[in-house]
Design a protein around this motif. Sequence first.
Motif, short mmCIF file in Angstrom:
data_model
loop_
_atom_site.label_atom_id
_atom_site.label_comp_id
_atom_site.label_asym_id
_atom_site.label_seq_id
_atom_site.Cartn_x
_atom_site.Cartn_y
_atom_site.Cartn_z
N ALA A 112 0.85 -1.19 0.00
CA ALA A 112 0.00 0.00 0.00
C ALA A 112 0.89 1.24 0.00
O ALA A 112 2.12 1.14 0.07
N GLY A 113 0.25 2.39 -0.09
CA GLY A 113 1.02 3.61 -0.30
C GLY A 113 1.68 4.18 0.94
O GLY A 113 2.70 4.86 0.83
N GLN A 114 1.10 3.92 2.10
CA GLN A 114 1.66 4.50 3.34
C GLN A 114 2.75 3.58 3.87
O GLN A 114 2.54 2.77 4.77
N GLY A 115 3.94 3.69 3.26
CA GLY A 115 5.06 2.85 3.63
C GLY A 115 6.31 3.36 2.95
O GLY A 115 6.29 4.39 2.28
N GLU A 116 7.40 2.64 3.14
CA GLU A 116 8.67 3.12 2.60
C GLU A 116 8.89 2.71 1.15
O GLU A 116 9.70 3.35 0.44
N ALA A 117 8.24 1.64 0.72
CA ALA A 117 8.45 1.18 -0.66
C ALA A 117 7.23 0.40 -1.11
O ALA A 117 6.43 -0.08 -0.30
N VAL A 118 7.09 0.27 -2.43
CA VAL A 118 5.91 -0.38 -3.01
C VAL A 118 6.34 -1.24 -4.19
O VAL A 118 7.09 -0.78 -5.06
N ARG A 119 5.89 -2.48 -4.20
CA ARG A 119 5.96 -3.26 -5.44
C ARG A 119 4.79 -2.85 -6.32
O ARG A 119 3.63 -2.98 -5.92
N VAL A 120 5.11 -2.30 -7.49
CA VAL A 120 4.08 -1.81 -8.40
C VAL A 120 3.87 -2.81 -9.52
O VAL A 120 4.75 -3.02 -10.35
N PRO A 121 2.72 -3.47 -9.57
CA PRO A 121 2.45 -4.38 -10.68
C PRO A 121 2.14 -3.57 -11.95
O PRO A 121 1.74 -2.40 -11.87
N LEU A 122 2.34 -4.19 -13.08
CA LEU A 122 1.97 -3.57 -14.37
C LEU A 122 2.50 -2.13 -14.44
O LEU A 122 1.76 -1.19 -14.73
N ALA A 123 3.79 -2.01 -14.20
CA ALA A 123 4.39 -0.67 -14.05
C ALA A 123 4.18 0.21 -15.28
O ALA A 123 3.93 1.42 -15.16
N ASP A 124 4.27 -0.38 -16.47
CA ASP A 124 4.11 0.45 -17.68
C ASP A 124 2.72 1.06 -17.77
O ASP A 124 2.56 2.19 -18.22
N GLY A 125 1.72 0.29 -17.36
CA GLY A 125 0.35 0.80 -17.45
C GLY A 125 0.00 1.74 -16.32
O GLY A 125 -0.95 2.53 -16.43
N THR A 126 0.77 1.65 -15.24
CA THR A 126 0.36 2.32 -14.01
C THR A 126 1.09 3.64 -13.75
O THR A 126 0.46 4.67 -13.50
N LEU A 127 2.40 3.60 -13.83
CA LEU A 127 3.19 4.75 -13.37
C LEU A 127 3.34 5.82 -14.45
O LEU A 127 3.38 5.53 -15.65
N VAL A 128 3.44 7.05 -14.00
CA VAL A 128 3.69 8.17 -14.91
C VAL A 128 4.95 8.90 -14.42
O VAL A 128 5.02 9.29 -13.25
N VAL A 129 5.90 9.04 -15.33
CA VAL A 129 7.17 9.67 -14.96
C VAL A 129 6.98 11.18 -14.87
O VAL A 129 6.39 11.81 -15.75
N ALA A 130 7.48 11.73 -13.77
CA ALA A 130 7.51 13.19 -13.62
C ALA A 130 8.96 13.64 -13.86
O ALA A 130 9.86 13.19 -13.15
N PRO A 131 9.17 14.51 -14.82
CA PRO A 131 10.54 14.90 -15.16
C PRO A 131 11.08 15.93 -14.17
O PRO A 131 11.34 17.09 -14.53
N VAL A 132 11.25 15.49 -12.94
CA VAL A 132 11.72 16.39 -11.88
C VAL A 132 12.73 15.65 -11.02
O VAL A 132 12.83 14.41 -11.06
N ALA A 133 13.46 16.42 -10.21
CA ALA A 133 14.41 15.83 -9.27
C ALA A 133 13.68 15.35 -8.02
O ALA A 133 12.52 15.70 -7.78
N GLN A 134 14.39 14.55 -7.21
CA GLN A 134 13.76 13.96 -6.02
C GLN A 134 13.47 14.98 -4.93
O GLN A 134 12.77 14.67 -3.96
N ASP A 135 14.04 16.16 -5.08
CA ASP A 135 13.77 17.18 -4.06
C ASP A 135 13.02 18.38 -4.65
O ASP A 135 13.03 19.47 -4.08
N ASP A 136 12.37 18.15 -5.79
CA ASP A 136 11.64 19.24 -6.44
C ASP A 136 10.54 19.77 -5.51
O ASP A 136 9.86 19.00 -4.83
#
Lengths: 346, 346
Positions: B117-141
């Motif tokens: 789930a989302g409230q944690g330190e890390a997540v296994r994301v299934p179907l990553a290509d269909g799910t995630l959207v890349v934000a073209p920013v740095a980790q401290d943006d």
Amino acid sequence: MKAALIHGGGDVRVEEVPDPVLREPTDALVRVLLSCICGSDLWPYRRPGPRKGGPGRIGHEFLGVVEEVGPEVTTVRPGDVVVAPFVWSDGTCPHCLAGLQTSCLHGGGWGSEHVDAGQGEAVRVPLADGTLVVAPVAQDDERLPALLTLSDVMGTGHHAALAAGVGPGSTVAVIGDGAVGLCGVLAAARLGAERVVLLGRHEDRTAIGRRFGATDVVPERGEAAVERLLGMTDGLGVPHVMECVGMQSAWDTAAAIARPGGTIGYVGVPNGMEDGLPLRRMFSNNVAVRGGVAPVRAYLPELMADVLDGTIDPSPVFDLELPLDRTPEGYAAMDERRAIKVMLRP
Amino acid sequence: MKAALIHGGGDVRVEEVPDPVLREPTDALVRVLLSCICGSDLWPYRRPGPRKGGPGRIGHEFLGVVEEVGPEVTTVRPGDVVVAPFVWSDGTCPHCLAGLQTSCLHGGGWGSEHVDAGQGEAVRVPLADGTLVVAPVAQDDERLPALLTLSDVMGTGHHAALAAGVGPGSTVAVIGDGAVGLCGVLAAARLGAERVVLLGRHEDRTAIGRRFGATDVVPERGEAAVERLLGMTDGLGVPHVMECVGMQSAWDTAAAIARPGGTIGYVGVPNGMEDGLPLRRMFSNNVAVRGGVAPVRAYLPELMADVLDGTIDPSPVFDLELPLDRTPEGYAAMDERRAIKVMLRP
């Protein structure tokens, strides 16, 4: 003159009533050529016991000949053949201008105080300019029954199709093989739907549905119907569902067959909806619900043009014609499902 | 790693859980940079007693950095900052292709079996290509909080606006001053609405609503709110109503203020709808109901572009930030309405 009065459950009588007269400068008097009985007229007919408030006039679908008009009426003249929508409206308020004459700020229903109902020999029509639509035909034109359907059922079926978002190439399910459902089939086909599935189990009615453009007929009900429809749509569901009944069972079927992201267009008067809408299911699937009481006045010019040029002929929904005197027989025939829709000739 | 678990009513704890690992070639592992608590997380939190089936992972909004991807993942790479929608989806099934990823035939929810789930330190994301959207920013943006809203509330507010048919020049009422309602105000303004009336009585929240584009605020409720809205619209009602609560009282208000022919766009998870939808009233007025669970994945690219170029900044909905360890305080603050929406930083 003679007109039908409903006295209570199962009790409709044709009796003498006062002749209508002009009361307002915006009135017209219309001699009825044809009227008919609506499925919704059966709700008070089926309510047991005497009618609250005593006998009342009934019927909201008619066409006729203008006999007399008030001094402010400009769009209809004596001698014109006119079709009346199932409510009257001024045609000038914001809702009328938006094409929603059923919500007219100054309109009303047939059979209310000093306004005659449709099942009779004549009608005082308030706000004649906003209400009546002239049909450029003679009083004995053979297309009059088709034009009469524009008073309610054909416009209502069209409203269901529009509300469901039907367009060219659509796959559509029509729930209900009553006159409105059948007109809904015709409307969907007219709008270019490619596949029109009629859910109905009365073979005489679904046969008309096929003539009107149904590509498939599903006589099953409940779960079996749902399975059939899902099987027809790769398990995805139907994008455009037209709910033309108004009962809980029809709504349950509509919700179960609607494709995620699809639309249920509804025109069945809600009746006996004990469980309400299955909102959680619709939420999960993003199924939209659109429709309601049809502003047939808005659709009359367009549909009339198609009737007159032969593009559509909804008249087969009338499978029984009776003289006005025999109106009670018409109610009994529709109540017992021996007739789809009864036409009355004064 | 650490993650939040809900043990039952009022009982959320941050505990050690197994580190996620890649299980499928289409998986990605994402280290969470930010997550947050949703109003809908409060439903299980408010349900008395221990959770059925034992403690469960919770949280469905997060963004983070990709740490590792399976061999079939092609659109995200280690090091990418990514935003996750509140459900995962394949992006290729008919419903996804239609833009309704919430109905994905192969998708699912965060916190289900073997999916973190989302409230944690890390997540296994299934179907990553269909799910995630890349934000073209740095980790401290500094725009990360704004981007986090695209995981749910901003996309959900946008869905409500679209469902209600909001466009340039629209008059809109937004019911609810929670994070979704406030984002709904922002979405309506972004779509060009001319008049956006926010119904809400919490001044701290409606102040944000005004910053987001609300032209009017109505703190009244029930009949008084209805009167105010009708007064604002010449008695005609509001053409576009956005229902962002899900409770019976909000629906009653929505139905009462909707203009005949208007549309209620709804995104509030239906909850405690004892009386169901007032279908007869909606029938009489031809009020449409559209909406449901928002396919925020479909809106992410478009809304992300507007966040990145500064057109919109939904981040003010986060009025409390806590480290992940203090997640339970965040639930309490939202439960007691001391915070609109709580952001969690692992």
